[in-house]
Enzyme design. Structure first.
Site, PDB file in Angstrom:
ATOM      1  N   PRO A   2       0.837  -1.210   0.000  1.00 24.91           N
ATOM      2  CA  PRO A   2       0.000   0.000   0.000  1.00 24.91           C
ATOM      3  C   PRO A   2       0.869   1.257   0.000  1.00 24.91           C
ATOM      4  O   PRO A   2       1.764   1.388   0.824  1.00 24.91           O
ATOM      5  CB  PRO A   2      -0.779  -0.113   1.313  1.00 24.91           C
ATOM      6  N   GLU A   3       0.624   2.134  -0.953  1.00 21.89           N
ATOM      7  CA  GLU A   3       1.359   3.397  -1.005  1.00 21.89           C
ATOM      8  C   GLU A   3       0.449   4.518  -0.515  1.00 21.89           C
ATOM      9  O   GLU A   3      -0.694   4.275  -0.141  1.00 21.89           O
ATOM     10  CB  GLU A   3       1.861   3.639  -2.431  1.00 21.89           C
ATOM     11  N   HIS A  89      -5.243 -14.018   9.747  1.00 22.95           N
ATOM     12  CA  HIS A  89      -4.390 -12.859   9.479  1.00 22.95           C
ATOM     13  C   HIS A  89      -4.961 -11.557  10.024  1.00 22.95           C
ATOM     14  O   HIS A  89      -4.480 -10.482   9.688  1.00 22.95           O
ATOM     15  CB  HIS A  89      -4.139 -12.737   7.980  1.00 22.95           C
ATOM     16  N   ARG A 107       1.573 -10.637   6.181  1.00 25.75           N
ATOM     17  CA  ARG A 107       3.033 -10.650   6.354  1.00 25.75           C
ATOM     18  C   ARG A 107       3.479  -9.993   7.652  1.00 25.75           C
ATOM     19  O   ARG A 107       4.647 -10.070   8.017  1.00 25.75           O
ATOM     20  CB  ARG A 107       3.702  -9.999   5.142  1.00 25.75           C
ATOM     21  N   ARG A 151      21.452  17.253  -2.581  1.00 26.85           N
ATOM     22  CA  ARG A 151      21.437  15.798  -2.723  1.00 26.85           C
ATOM     23  C   ARG A 151      22.043  15.358  -4.046  1.00 26.85           C
ATOM     24  O   ARG A 151      21.487  15.638  -5.107  1.00 26.85           O
ATOM     25  CB  ARG A 151      19.982  15.301  -2.618  1.00 26.85           C
TER      26      ARG A 151
END
Ligand SMILES: [Zn+2]
Length: 270
Positions: A2-3, A89, A107, A151
């Site tokens: 998930p972003e 889960h 997970r 950077r």
């Protein structure tokens, strides 16, 4: 994984419904990435004031303290007035008078952490290093350009690092760099203000589009995280190695940067 857009869509899918609910109980399943940090019984009697998002954290504000929820690699959230018994889960339930908020995370890289306040050490440890919110008012082109100047690393990796701007994950970084016409290998420090300004707009565009796309599939949301995610269906470069660029027709290239796949077009990005 998930972003940011998926987390934002998740937030919108239950924030209004849970707000005002009183916590009846909390249930823990197997250990998640970090411990809850309090006895589940401590949460009973609290009222949920609302749900905010910071980066990929959901901040569930209580009338005393807050919960920080992260979906990790495989987490998903359901909110239901009458949920089935917890499955293998399902590792966290927050049972409220409005319904049960449930984290399913096969997970177990996700977490739910209780903090007494947003500026407490436990919350600051998780939220402290996060860059500016890409969809918020503080993300502006000049500050973004200034953040890139020191950077030397490739721009793609600086975006993923999350300390200049938070939550621009792998898919969205590739897509935004394509829209801005910038090669992912370009040193961040070498990006001019006009190009940083284009990238700033592109980041907002891809994230906002993804939130919109998620919104339209909200009722079917748990399915929207299948392997062929809904956003990938309209991707310009992500996961399209060897396929023709939708703009110029050249084959999309794939390379690996910091162990993450990057996709770009040699014709459209320089
Ligand atoms: Zn192209």
């Amino acid at each position: 994984m998930p972003e940011l857009p998926e987390v934002e869509v998740t937030r919108r899918s239950f924030a209004d419904r849970i707000a005002g609910g009183r916590v009846l109980s909390a249930r823990l399943g197997k250990p998640l990435r970090w411990p809850l940090g309090c006895e589940p019984a401590h949460l009973a009697g609290r009222t949920v004031l609302g749900v905010r998002r910071r980066g990929k954290y959901l901040l569930i504000d209580l009338d005393d303290g807050l919960l920080l929820m992260h979906l990790g690699m495989s987490g998903s959230v359901t909110f239901s007035p009458d949920p089935p018994a917890p499955g293998t889960h399902d590792h966290f339930d927050l049972v409220t008078t409005r319904g049960t908020l449930r984290l399913n995370d096969p997970r177990r890289f996700g977490a739910v952490v209780h903090a007494p306040a947003e500026d407490s050490p436990v919350a600051a440890k998780l939220l402290g290093g996060l860059g500016v919110e890409p969809l918020g008012p503080d993300f502006d082109p000049q500050a973004f350009h200034a953040g890139l100047r020191g950077r030397r690393a490739p721009i793609k990796q600086v975006l993923l690092a999350g300390d200049v701007v938070v939550g621009v994950g792998n898919i969205y970084a590739s897509e935004a760099l394509f829209l801005a016409g910038i090669r992912p290998t370009t040193s961040a420090a070498r990006i001019s203000l006009p190009r940083a300004t284009r990238l700033h707009a592109a980041i907002r565009q891809v994230l906002a589009q993804a939130v919109e796309a998620g919104g339209s599939t909200l009722r079917d949301f748990s399915n929207a995280w299948g392997e062929s995610g809904y956003f990938q269906l309209q991707a310009m470069v992500y996961d399209r190695a060897g396929q023709p660029c939708r703009v110029c027709g050249r084959a999309i290239k794939r390379l690996v940067q910091g162990q993450r796949a990057t996709y770009y077009c040699t014709g459209c990005q320089s």
